[in-house]
Design a protein around this motif. Structure first.
Motif, PDB file in Angstrom:
ATOM      1  N   GLY A 104       0.797  -1.223   0.000  1.00 25.63           N
ATOM      2  CA  GLY A 104       0.000   0.000   0.000  1.00 25.63           C
ATOM      3  C   GLY A 104       0.826   1.267   0.000  1.00 25.63           C
ATOM      4  O   GLY A 104       0.458   2.263  -0.644  1.00 25.63           O
ATOM      5  N   GLY A 105       1.945   1.245   0.727  1.00 27.28           N
ATOM      6  CA  GLY A 105       2.804   2.431   0.776  1.00 27.28           C
ATOM      7  C   GLY A 105       2.095   3.649   1.341  1.00 27.28           C
ATOM      8  O   GLY A 105       1.275   3.548   2.251  1.00 27.28           O
ATOM      9  N   ILE A 106       2.386   4.798   0.774  1.00 26.81           N
ATOM     10  CA  ILE A 106       1.813   6.052   1.263  1.00 26.81           C
ATOM     11  C   ILE A 106       0.426   6.299   0.669  1.00 26.81           C
ATOM     12  O   ILE A 106      -0.528   6.627   1.375  1.00 26.81           O
ATOM     13  N   GLN A 107       0.294   6.117  -0.635  1.00 27.03           N
ATOM     14  CA  GLN A 107      -0.948   6.470  -1.322  1.00 27.03           C
ATOM     15  C   GLN A 107      -1.812   5.272  -1.695  1.00 27.03           C
ATOM     16  O   GLN A 107      -2.983   5.436  -2.024  1.00 27.03           O
ATOM     17  N   GLY A 108      -1.253   4.065  -1.659  1.00 25.11           N
ATOM     18  CA  GLY A 108      -2.027   2.880  -1.984  1.00 25.11           C
ATOM     19  C   GLY A 108      -2.058   2.581  -3.477  1.00 25.11           C
ATOM     20  O   GLY A 108      -1.674   3.406  -4.310  1.00 25.11           O
ATOM     21  N   ALA A 125      -6.299  -4.410   6.298  1.00 19.48           N
ATOM     22  CA  ALA A 125      -5.165  -4.630   5.410  1.00 19.48           C
ATOM     23  C   ALA A 125      -5.521  -4.250   3.977  1.00 19.48           C
ATOM     24  O   ALA A 125      -4.693  -3.675   3.247  1.00 19.48           O
ATOM     25  N   ILE A 126      -6.749  -4.556   3.571  1.00 17.36           N
ATOM     26  CA  ILE A 126      -7.192  -4.211   2.211  1.00 17.36           C
ATOM     27  C   ILE A 126      -7.327  -2.695   2.067  1.00 17.36           C
ATOM     28  O   ILE A 126      -6.982  -2.124   1.028  1.00 17.36           O
ATOM     29  N   ILE A 127      -7.817  -2.040   3.108  1.00 21.74           N
ATOM     30  CA  ILE A 127      -7.931  -0.574   3.089  1.00 21.74           C
ATOM     31  C   ILE A 127      -6.556   0.058   2.902  1.00 21.74           C
ATOM     32  O   ILE A 127      -6.376   0.985   2.103  1.00 21.74           O
ATOM     33  N   VAL A 128      -5.556  -0.466   3.632  1.00 21.29           N
ATOM     34  CA  VAL A 128      -4.204   0.094   3.538  1.00 21.29           C
ATOM     35  C   VAL A 128      -3.606  -0.197   2.162  1.00 21.29           C
ATOM     36  O   VAL A 128      -2.938   0.658   1.575  1.00 21.29           O
ATOM     37  N   GLU A 129      -3.843  -1.407   1.625  1.00 19.07           N
ATOM     38  CA  GLU A 129      -3.294  -1.732   0.308  1.00 19.07           C
ATOM     39  C   GLU A 129      -3.866  -0.811  -0.770  1.00 19.07           C
ATOM     40  O   GLU A 129      -3.146  -0.379  -1.674  1.00 19.07           O
ATOM     41  N   GLU A 130      -5.140  -0.501  -0.680  1.00 17.03           N
ATOM     42  CA  GLU A 130      -5.774   0.305  -1.725  1.00 17.03           C
ATOM     43  C   GLU A 130      -5.654   1.806  -1.497  1.00 17.03           C
ATOM     44  O   GLU A 130      -5.578   2.581  -2.461  1.00 17.03           O
ATOM     45  N   PHE A 131      -5.639   2.223  -0.223  1.00 11.43           N
ATOM     46  CA  PHE A 131      -5.628   3.659   0.072  1.00 11.43           C
ATOM     47  C   PHE A 131      -4.366   4.107   0.804  1.00 11.43           C
ATOM     48  O   PHE A 131      -4.238   5.283   1.147  1.00 11.43           O
ATOM     49  N   LEU A 155      -1.074   4.574   3.463  1.00 10.06           N
ATOM     50  CA  LEU A 155      -0.949   5.117   4.821  1.00 10.06           C
ATOM     51  C   LEU A 155      -1.984   6.204   5.071  1.00 10.06           C
ATOM     52  O   LEU A 155      -2.503   6.339   6.184  1.00 10.06           O
ATOM     53  N   LEU A 156      -2.304   6.968   4.042  1.00  8.64           N
ATOM     54  CA  LEU A 156      -3.300   8.036   4.187  1.00  8.64           C
ATOM     55  C   LEU A 156      -4.663   7.453   4.555  1.00  8.64           C
ATOM     56  O   LEU A 156      -5.374   7.993   5.408  1.00  8.64           O
ATOM     57  N   GLY A 157      -5.032   6.347   3.917  1.00 11.09           N
ATOM     58  CA  GLY A 157      -6.297   5.689   4.240  1.00 11.09           C
ATOM     59  C   GLY A 157      -6.291   5.124   5.642  1.00 11.09           C
ATOM     60  O   GLY A 157      -7.292   5.226   6.373  1.00 11.09           O
ATOM     61  N   ALA A 158      -5.150   4.510   6.042  1.00  7.70           N
ATOM     62  CA  ALA A 158      -5.038   3.943   7.387  1.00  7.70           C
ATOM     63  C   ALA A 158      -5.176   5.021   8.453  1.00  7.70           C
ATOM     64  O   ALA A 158      -5.908   4.854   9.440  1.00  7.70           O
ATOM     65  N   VAL A 159      -4.480   6.137   8.243  1.00  4.03           N
ATOM     66  CA  VAL A 159      -4.542   7.241   9.213  1.00  4.03           C
ATOM     67  C   VAL A 159      -5.946   7.822   9.282  1.00  4.03           C
ATOM     68  O   VAL A 159      -6.441   8.173  10.367  1.00  4.03           O
ATOM     69  N   THR A 160      -6.610   7.906   8.130  1.00  2.79           N
ATOM     70  CA  THR A 160      -7.981   8.430   8.107  1.00  2.79           C
ATOM     71  C   THR A 160      -8.912   7.567   8.948  1.00  2.79           C
ATOM     72  O   THR A 160      -9.721   8.080   9.737  1.00  2.79           O
TER      73      THR A 160
END
Length: 347
Positions: free
Chosen positions: A252-256, A278-284, A286-291
Protein backbone atom coordinates in the motif's frame (compact mmCIF):
# COMPACT_ATOMS: atom_id res chain seq x y z
CA UNK A 1 -35.79 14.86 4.27
CA UNK A 2 -35.40 18.36 5.73
CA UNK A 3 -37.77 17.48 8.57
CA UNK A 4 -35.78 14.31 9.20
CA UNK A 5 -32.55 16.25 9.71
CA UNK A 6 -34.32 18.78 11.89
CA UNK A 7 -35.50 15.95 14.17
CA UNK A 8 -32.00 14.54 14.68
CA UNK A 9 -30.94 15.10 18.26
CA UNK A 10 -27.80 14.45 20.25
CA UNK A 11 -24.16 14.98 19.28
CA UNK A 12 -24.11 16.08 15.63
CA UNK A 13 -20.40 15.27 15.41
CA UNK A 14 -21.10 11.61 16.21
CA UNK A 15 -23.82 11.54 13.57
CA UNK A 16 -21.38 13.07 11.08
CA UNK A 17 -18.46 10.71 11.71
CA UNK A 18 -20.69 7.62 11.65
CA UNK A 19 -22.24 8.77 8.35
CA UNK A 20 -18.86 9.55 6.76
CA UNK A 21 -17.36 6.22 7.88
CA UNK A 22 -20.40 4.37 6.53
CA UNK A 23 -20.04 6.05 3.15
CA UNK A 24 -16.29 5.36 3.15
CA UNK A 25 -16.98 1.67 3.76
CA UNK A 26 -18.54 1.08 0.33
CA UNK A 27 -15.31 1.07 -1.67
CA UNK A 28 -13.28 -1.42 0.44
CA UNK A 29 -16.31 -3.67 0.98
CA UNK A 30 -17.10 -3.72 -2.74
CA UNK A 31 -13.48 -4.48 -3.56
CA UNK A 32 -12.90 -7.14 -0.88
CA UNK A 33 -16.18 -8.90 -1.64
CA UNK A 34 -14.68 -10.26 -4.87
CA UNK A 35 -12.94 -12.77 -2.60
CA UNK A 36 -16.34 -14.08 -1.53
CA UNK A 37 -17.39 -14.30 -5.17
CA UNK A 38 -14.44 -16.06 -6.72
CA UNK A 39 -13.03 -17.99 -3.77
CA UNK A 40 -16.17 -18.88 -1.81
CA UNK A 41 -18.46 -18.77 -4.87
CA UNK A 42 -20.91 -16.61 -2.96
CA UNK A 43 -22.99 -14.20 -5.05
CA UNK A 44 -21.58 -11.29 -7.06
CA UNK A 45 -19.78 -8.07 -6.04
CA UNK A 46 -22.95 -6.13 -6.82
CA UNK A 47 -24.96 -8.47 -4.59
CA UNK A 48 -22.61 -7.85 -1.65
CA UNK A 49 -22.64 -4.10 -2.30
CA UNK A 50 -26.45 -4.05 -2.26
CA UNK A 51 -26.47 -6.20 0.88
CA UNK A 52 -24.03 -3.81 2.54
CA UNK A 53 -26.21 -0.83 1.61
CA UNK A 54 -29.30 -2.63 2.93
CA UNK A 55 -27.61 -3.35 6.26
CA UNK A 56 -26.42 0.26 6.58
CA UNK A 57 -29.90 1.60 5.87
CA UNK A 58 -31.35 -0.76 8.48
CA UNK A 59 -28.65 0.30 10.91
CA UNK A 60 -29.39 4.00 10.50
CA UNK A 61 -33.11 3.34 10.87
CA UNK A 62 -32.42 1.54 14.15
CA UNK A 63 -30.11 4.34 15.31
CA UNK A 64 -32.69 6.99 14.50
CA UNK A 65 -35.50 5.08 16.20
CA UNK A 66 -33.54 4.26 19.34
CA UNK A 67 -32.13 7.78 19.75
CA UNK A 68 -35.70 9.02 20.09
CA UNK A 69 -36.24 6.80 23.15
CA UNK A 70 -35.47 8.53 26.50
CA UNK A 71 -32.32 6.86 27.84
CA UNK A 72 -33.88 6.13 31.24
CA UNK A 73 -36.12 3.54 29.58
CA UNK A 74 -33.08 1.41 28.75
CA UNK A 75 -32.51 0.83 32.46
CA UNK A 76 -35.68 -1.19 32.93
CA UNK A 77 -35.42 -2.57 29.41
CA UNK A 78 -32.16 -4.33 30.29
CA UNK A 79 -34.00 -6.37 32.93
CA UNK A 80 -36.45 -7.56 30.28
CA UNK A 81 -33.85 -8.11 27.59
CA UNK A 82 -31.29 -10.04 29.65
CA UNK A 83 -33.34 -13.29 29.95
CA UNK A 84 -34.21 -12.99 26.25
CA UNK A 85 -30.53 -12.61 25.34
CA UNK A 86 -29.59 -15.62 27.47
CA UNK A 87 -32.24 -17.64 25.65
CA UNK A 88 -30.85 -16.51 22.28
CA UNK A 89 -27.32 -17.51 23.33
CA UNK A 90 -28.53 -20.98 24.35
CA UNK A 91 -30.34 -21.31 21.01
CA UNK A 92 -27.22 -20.14 19.15
CA UNK A 93 -25.04 -22.76 20.83
CA UNK A 94 -27.54 -25.47 19.96
CA UNK A 95 -28.83 -24.40 16.56
CA UNK A 96 -26.60 -21.52 15.45
CA UNK A 97 -25.15 -21.04 11.99
CA UNK A 98 -21.48 -21.36 11.05
CA UNK A 99 -20.38 -18.42 8.87
CA UNK A 100 -17.05 -17.60 7.30
CA UNK A 101 -15.43 -20.95 8.00
CA UNK A 102 -15.62 -20.69 11.77
CA UNK A 103 -15.81 -24.01 13.58
CA UNK A 104 -18.38 -22.76 16.05
CA UNK A 105 -21.99 -21.61 15.87
CA UNK A 106 -22.11 -17.87 16.49
CA UNK A 107 -24.92 -16.64 14.25
CA UNK A 108 -28.65 -17.04 13.92
CA UNK A 109 -30.67 -16.20 10.84
CA UNK A 110 -33.46 -13.64 10.96
CA UNK A 111 -36.53 -15.28 9.38
CA UNK A 112 -37.90 -14.09 6.02
CA UNK A 113 -35.08 -11.62 5.20
CA UNK A 114 -32.20 -14.12 5.24
CA UNK A 115 -29.85 -11.91 7.24
CA UNK A 116 -27.89 -13.31 10.17
CA UNK A 117 -26.64 -11.59 13.29
CA UNK A 118 -24.15 -12.53 15.95
CA UNK A 119 -26.04 -12.95 19.22
CA UNK A 120 -22.95 -12.26 21.33
CA UNK A 121 -22.95 -8.67 20.02
CA UNK A 122 -26.49 -8.09 21.28
CA UNK A 123 -25.64 -9.87 24.54
CA UNK A 124 -22.65 -7.60 25.15
CA UNK A 125 -24.77 -4.51 24.51
CA UNK A 126 -27.56 -5.58 26.88
CA UNK A 127 -25.06 -6.65 29.52
CA UNK A 128 -23.32 -3.27 29.52
CA UNK A 129 -26.68 -1.52 30.00
CA UNK A 130 -27.56 -3.92 32.83
CA UNK A 131 -24.23 -3.32 34.58
CA UNK A 132 -24.67 0.46 34.20
CA UNK A 133 -28.11 0.16 35.77
CA UNK A 134 -26.81 -1.79 38.77
CA UNK A 135 -23.94 0.62 39.41
CA UNK A 136 -26.18 3.68 39.09
CA UNK A 137 -28.81 2.27 41.44
CA UNK A 138 -26.19 1.51 44.10
CA UNK A 139 -24.09 4.64 43.74
CA UNK A 140 -25.02 5.87 47.23
CA UNK A 141 -24.63 2.48 48.89
CA UNK A 142 -21.59 0.56 50.00
CA UNK A 143 -20.92 -2.26 47.54
CA UNK A 144 -20.71 -5.70 49.11
CA UNK A 145 -19.41 -8.81 47.39
CA UNK A 146 -22.32 -10.90 48.70
CA UNK A 147 -25.01 -8.63 47.28
CA UNK A 148 -23.24 -7.93 44.00
CA UNK A 149 -22.36 -11.61 43.48
CA UNK A 150 -26.03 -12.44 42.88
CA UNK A 151 -27.35 -9.23 41.35
CA UNK A 152 -24.35 -8.21 39.26
CA UNK A 153 -21.80 -10.97 38.70
CA UNK A 154 -24.13 -13.95 38.32
CA UNK A 155 -25.87 -12.48 35.21
CA UNK A 156 -22.44 -11.48 33.87
CA UNK A 157 -21.04 -14.96 34.47
CA UNK A 158 -24.00 -16.75 32.86
CA UNK A 159 -23.88 -14.53 29.78
CA UNK A 160 -20.13 -14.90 29.34
CA UNK A 161 -20.28 -18.65 29.94
CA UNK A 162 -22.73 -18.98 27.05
CA UNK A 163 -20.55 -16.90 24.71
CA UNK A 164 -17.24 -18.53 25.66
CA UNK A 165 -17.64 -21.95 23.95
CA UNK A 166 -17.99 -20.34 20.52
CA UNK A 167 -16.11 -17.07 20.87
CA UNK A 168 -13.31 -16.58 23.38
CA UNK A 169 -12.15 -13.19 22.07
CA UNK A 170 -15.62 -11.64 22.36
CA UNK A 171 -15.96 -13.09 25.87
CA UNK A 172 -12.63 -11.54 26.87
CA UNK A 173 -13.54 -8.14 25.40
CA UNK A 174 -16.93 -8.03 27.14
CA UNK A 175 -15.36 -9.12 30.44
CA UNK A 176 -12.71 -6.39 30.19
CA UNK A 177 -15.34 -3.79 29.35
CA UNK A 178 -17.46 -4.86 32.34
CA UNK A 179 -14.39 -4.55 34.60
CA UNK A 180 -13.66 -1.10 33.16
CA UNK A 181 -17.25 0.03 33.69
CA UNK A 182 -17.45 -1.28 37.27
CA UNK A 183 -14.13 0.43 38.09
CA UNK A 184 -15.41 3.75 36.70
CA UNK A 185 -18.67 3.20 38.59
CA UNK A 186 -16.81 3.05 41.92
CA UNK A 187 -16.88 -0.70 42.52
CA UNK A 188 -14.17 -1.62 45.08
CA UNK A 189 -10.88 -2.71 43.51
CA UNK A 190 -10.40 -5.51 46.05
CA UNK A 191 -13.65 -7.09 44.88
CA UNK A 192 -12.68 -6.63 41.23
CA UNK A 193 -9.47 -8.56 41.88
CA UNK A 194 -11.54 -11.36 43.38
CA UNK A 195 -13.78 -11.35 40.29
CA UNK A 196 -10.75 -11.49 37.98
CA UNK A 197 -9.38 -14.43 39.98
CA UNK A 198 -12.73 -16.22 39.73
CA UNK A 199 -12.83 -15.55 35.99
CA UNK A 200 -9.35 -17.01 35.46
CA UNK A 201 -10.28 -20.03 37.55
CA UNK A 202 -13.49 -20.52 35.57
CA UNK A 203 -11.61 -20.29 32.26
CA UNK A 204 -9.01 -22.81 33.43
CA UNK A 205 -11.77 -25.21 34.50
CA UNK A 206 -13.47 -24.80 31.12
CA UNK A 207 -10.23 -25.58 29.26
CA UNK A 208 -9.57 -28.66 31.41
CA UNK A 209 -13.07 -30.00 30.82
CA UNK A 210 -12.85 -29.31 27.08
CA UNK A 211 -9.46 -31.02 26.82
CA UNK A 212 -10.65 -34.00 28.87
CA UNK A 213 -13.77 -34.40 26.71
CA UNK A 214 -12.82 -33.35 23.13
CA UNK A 215 -16.26 -34.22 21.81
CA UNK A 216 -17.87 -31.75 24.19
CA UNK A 217 -16.62 -28.65 22.36
CA UNK A 218 -15.01 -29.72 19.06
CA UNK A 219 -11.87 -27.81 18.08
CA UNK A 220 -12.48 -24.61 20.04
CA UNK A 221 -9.85 -24.88 22.79
CA UNK A 222 -7.38 -26.32 20.29
CA UNK A 223 -8.17 -23.37 18.02
CA UNK A 224 -7.39 -20.87 20.79
CA UNK A 225 -4.12 -22.61 21.60
CA UNK A 226 -3.10 -22.88 17.95
CA UNK A 227 -3.76 -19.17 17.39
CA UNK A 228 -1.44 -18.24 20.23
CA UNK A 229 1.21 -20.75 19.13
CA UNK A 230 1.03 -19.57 15.51
CA UNK A 231 1.29 -15.89 16.48
CA UNK A 232 4.85 -15.81 15.11
CA UNK A 233 4.66 -18.89 12.87
CA UNK A 234 4.19 -17.89 9.23
CA UNK A 235 3.60 -21.52 8.20
CA UNK A 236 0.42 -21.88 10.27
CA UNK A 237 -2.98 -21.01 8.81
CA UNK A 238 -3.37 -17.89 10.98
CA UNK A 239 0.27 -16.99 10.30
CA UNK A 240 -0.44 -17.28 6.57
CA UNK A 241 -3.31 -14.80 6.87
CA UNK A 242 -1.20 -12.34 8.83
CA UNK A 243 1.67 -12.63 6.34
CA UNK A 244 -0.69 -11.83 3.47
CA UNK A 245 -2.10 -8.92 5.47
CA UNK A 246 1.42 -7.54 6.07
CA UNK A 247 2.20 -7.90 2.36
CA UNK A 248 -0.96 -5.91 1.55
CA UNK A 249 0.04 -3.20 4.02
CA UNK A 250 3.61 -3.05 2.66
CA UNK A 251 2.41 -2.81 -0.95
CA UNK A 252 0.00 0.00 0.00
CA UNK A 253 2.80 2.43 0.78
CA UNK A 254 1.81 6.05 1.26
CA UNK A 255 -0.95 6.47 -1.32
CA UNK A 256 -2.03 2.88 -1.98
CA UNK A 257 -2.65 0.97 -5.20
CA UNK A 258 -5.99 2.68 -5.75
CA UNK A 259 -9.64 1.76 -5.13
CA UNK A 260 -10.47 -1.80 -6.20
CA UNK A 261 -6.86 -2.64 -7.12
CA UNK A 262 -6.00 -4.85 -4.15
CA UNK A 263 -4.23 -8.09 -5.02
CA UNK A 264 -4.06 -9.67 -1.58
CA UNK A 265 -7.84 -9.72 -1.27
CA UNK A 266 -7.66 -12.79 -3.49
CA UNK A 267 -5.48 -14.61 -0.95
CA UNK A 268 -6.88 -13.44 2.39
CA UNK A 269 -9.77 -15.77 3.41
CA UNK A 270 -11.40 -13.05 5.54
CA UNK A 271 -10.49 -10.03 3.43
CA UNK A 272 -13.94 -8.45 3.77
CA UNK A 273 -14.19 -8.78 7.55
CA UNK A 274 -11.35 -9.85 9.87
CA UNK A 275 -8.62 -8.38 7.61
CA UNK A 276 -10.50 -5.53 5.95
CA UNK A 277 -8.00 -3.04 7.43
CA UNK A 278 -5.17 -4.63 5.41
CA UNK A 279 -7.19 -4.21 2.21
CA UNK A 280 -7.93 -0.57 3.09
CA UNK A 281 -4.20 0.09 3.54
CA UNK A 282 -3.29 -1.73 0.31
CA UNK A 283 -5.77 0.30 -1.73
CA UNK A 284 -5.63 3.66 0.07
CA UNK A 285 -2.15 3.50 1.63
CA UNK A 286 -0.95 5.12 4.82
CA UNK A 287 -3.30 8.04 4.19
CA UNK A 288 -6.30 5.69 4.24
CA UNK A 289 -5.04 3.94 7.39
CA UNK A 290 -4.54 7.24 9.21
CA UNK A 291 -7.98 8.43 8.11
CA UNK A 292 -9.63 5.32 9.56
CA UNK A 293 -7.64 5.50 12.82
CA UNK A 294 -8.33 9.22 13.28
CA UNK A 295 -12.02 8.65 12.58
CA UNK A 296 -12.23 6.12 15.42
CA UNK A 297 -10.15 8.39 17.66
CA UNK A 298 -12.49 11.30 16.93
CA UNK A 299 -15.49 9.05 17.69
CA UNK A 300 -13.89 8.06 21.01
CA UNK A 301 -13.31 11.71 21.94
CA UNK A 302 -16.92 12.60 21.16
CA UNK A 303 -18.14 9.61 23.20
CA UNK A 304 -16.11 10.78 26.21
CA UNK A 305 -17.37 14.35 25.76
CA UNK A 306 -20.97 13.09 25.66
CA UNK A 307 -20.32 11.02 28.79
CA UNK A 308 -18.93 14.07 30.59
CA UNK A 309 -21.97 16.15 29.59
CA UNK A 310 -24.43 13.51 30.82
CA UNK A 311 -26.65 14.65 33.66
CA UNK A 312 -26.91 11.33 35.54
CA UNK A 313 -24.51 8.57 36.56
CA UNK A 314 -26.54 6.01 34.62
CA UNK A 315 -26.29 8.09 31.44
CA UNK A 316 -22.53 8.50 31.85
CA UNK A 317 -21.98 4.77 32.41
CA UNK A 318 -24.38 3.89 29.60
CA UNK A 319 -22.50 6.04 27.08
CA UNK A 320 -19.12 4.63 28.10
CA UNK A 321 -20.36 1.05 28.29
CA UNK A 322 -22.02 1.14 24.87
CA UNK A 323 -19.54 3.39 23.06
CA UNK A 324 -16.05 2.38 24.15
CA UNK A 325 -16.37 -1.32 23.12
CA UNK A 326 -16.88 -0.17 19.50
CA UNK A 327 -13.48 1.53 19.58
CA UNK A 328 -11.81 -1.37 21.39
CA UNK A 329 -13.07 -3.89 18.82
CA UNK A 330 -11.80 -1.70 15.97
CA UNK A 331 -8.38 -1.37 17.62
CA UNK A 332 -8.15 -5.15 18.07
CA UNK A 333 -9.10 -5.76 14.45
CA UNK A 334 -6.42 -3.37 13.22
CA UNK A 335 -3.85 -4.78 15.67
CA UNK A 336 -4.44 -8.29 14.29
CA UNK A 337 -3.88 -7.07 10.72
CA UNK A 338 -0.46 -5.61 11.65
CA UNK A 339 0.48 -8.68 13.77
CA UNK A 340 0.35 -6.95 17.16
CA UNK A 341 -2.33 -9.39 18.39
CA UNK A 342 -3.00 -13.05 17.61
CA UNK A 343 -5.86 -13.69 15.17
CA UNK A 344 -9.10 -13.20 17.12
CA UNK A 345 -11.91 -13.19 14.55
CA UNK A 346 -13.09 -9.71 15.57
CA UNK A 347 -14.56 -7.90 12.57
Amino acid sequence: MKELFENIEGDKAIWAVVTVMSLMSFLPIYSASTNLVYVANNGTPTFHLIKHAFLLICGFMIIYGIHKVPFRYFSGGSIIMLPLVIGLLVYTLAKGTVIGGANASRWIQIPFIGVGFQTSTLAGLVLMVYVSRYLAQNKDKEFTLKDSAWKLWLPVAVTLALILPANFSTTAIIFMMVLMLTFIGGYPVKYLLAVVGAGILGLALFVLVAKAAPGFLPNRVDTWISRVESFSDANAEEGYQVEKAKIAIAIGGIQGRGPGKSVQKNFLPQSSSDFIFAIIVEEFGLLGAVTVILSYLFLLIRILIAAKKATTIFATLLIIGVGVPIIVQAIINMAVAVNLFPVTGQT
